[in-house]
Scaffold this motif. Structure first.
Motif, short mmCIF file in Angstrom:
data_model
loop_
_atom_site.label_atom_id
_atom_site.label_comp_id
_atom_site.label_asym_id
_atom_site.label_seq_id
_atom_site.Cartn_x
_atom_site.Cartn_y
_atom_site.Cartn_z
N HIS A 1 0.82 -1.21 0.00
CA HIS A 1 0.00 0.00 0.00
C HIS A 1 0.86 1.26 0.00
N SER A 2 1.95 1.18 -0.75
CA SER A 2 2.85 2.33 -0.91
C SER A 2 2.39 3.16 -2.11
N PRO A 3 2.82 4.41 -2.19
CA PRO A 3 2.47 5.24 -3.36
C PRO A 3 3.11 4.68 -4.63
N LYS A 4 2.44 4.91 -5.75
CA LYS A 4 2.95 4.47 -7.05
C LYS A 4 4.21 5.25 -7.42
N LEU A 5 4.93 4.69 -8.38
CA LEU A 5 6.07 5.41 -8.96
C LEU A 5 5.58 6.67 -9.65
#
Length: 66
Positions: A32-36
């Motif tokens: 659930h990390s931010p996208k590139l």
């Protein structure tokens, strides 16, 4: 986040030769990390990210390199 699922799925994808962009996307989505950044996102990354967010561990077969 289930560390065992993360590890087992990553090892499985890498052992069968899944596109590295898909693997990275899946790992990012699963965490659930931010996208590139937008300019670095590929179709494989996007598919992996979406599968990871949904917790899918079997959606990578079409991203296996021949």
């Amino acid at each position: 986040m289930d560390k065992k699922t993360y590890y087992d799925t990553t090892v499985k994808m890498e052992s069968v030769g899944v596109d590295p962009a898909y693997v990275l996307g899946w790992q990012t989505g699963f965490m659930h990390s931010p996208k590139l950044e937008e300019q670095r996102v590929t179709e494989a990354y996007e598919a992996g990210y979406n599968d990871g967010r949904e917790g899918k561990t079997d959606g990578f077969s079409s991203w296996t390199k021949q």
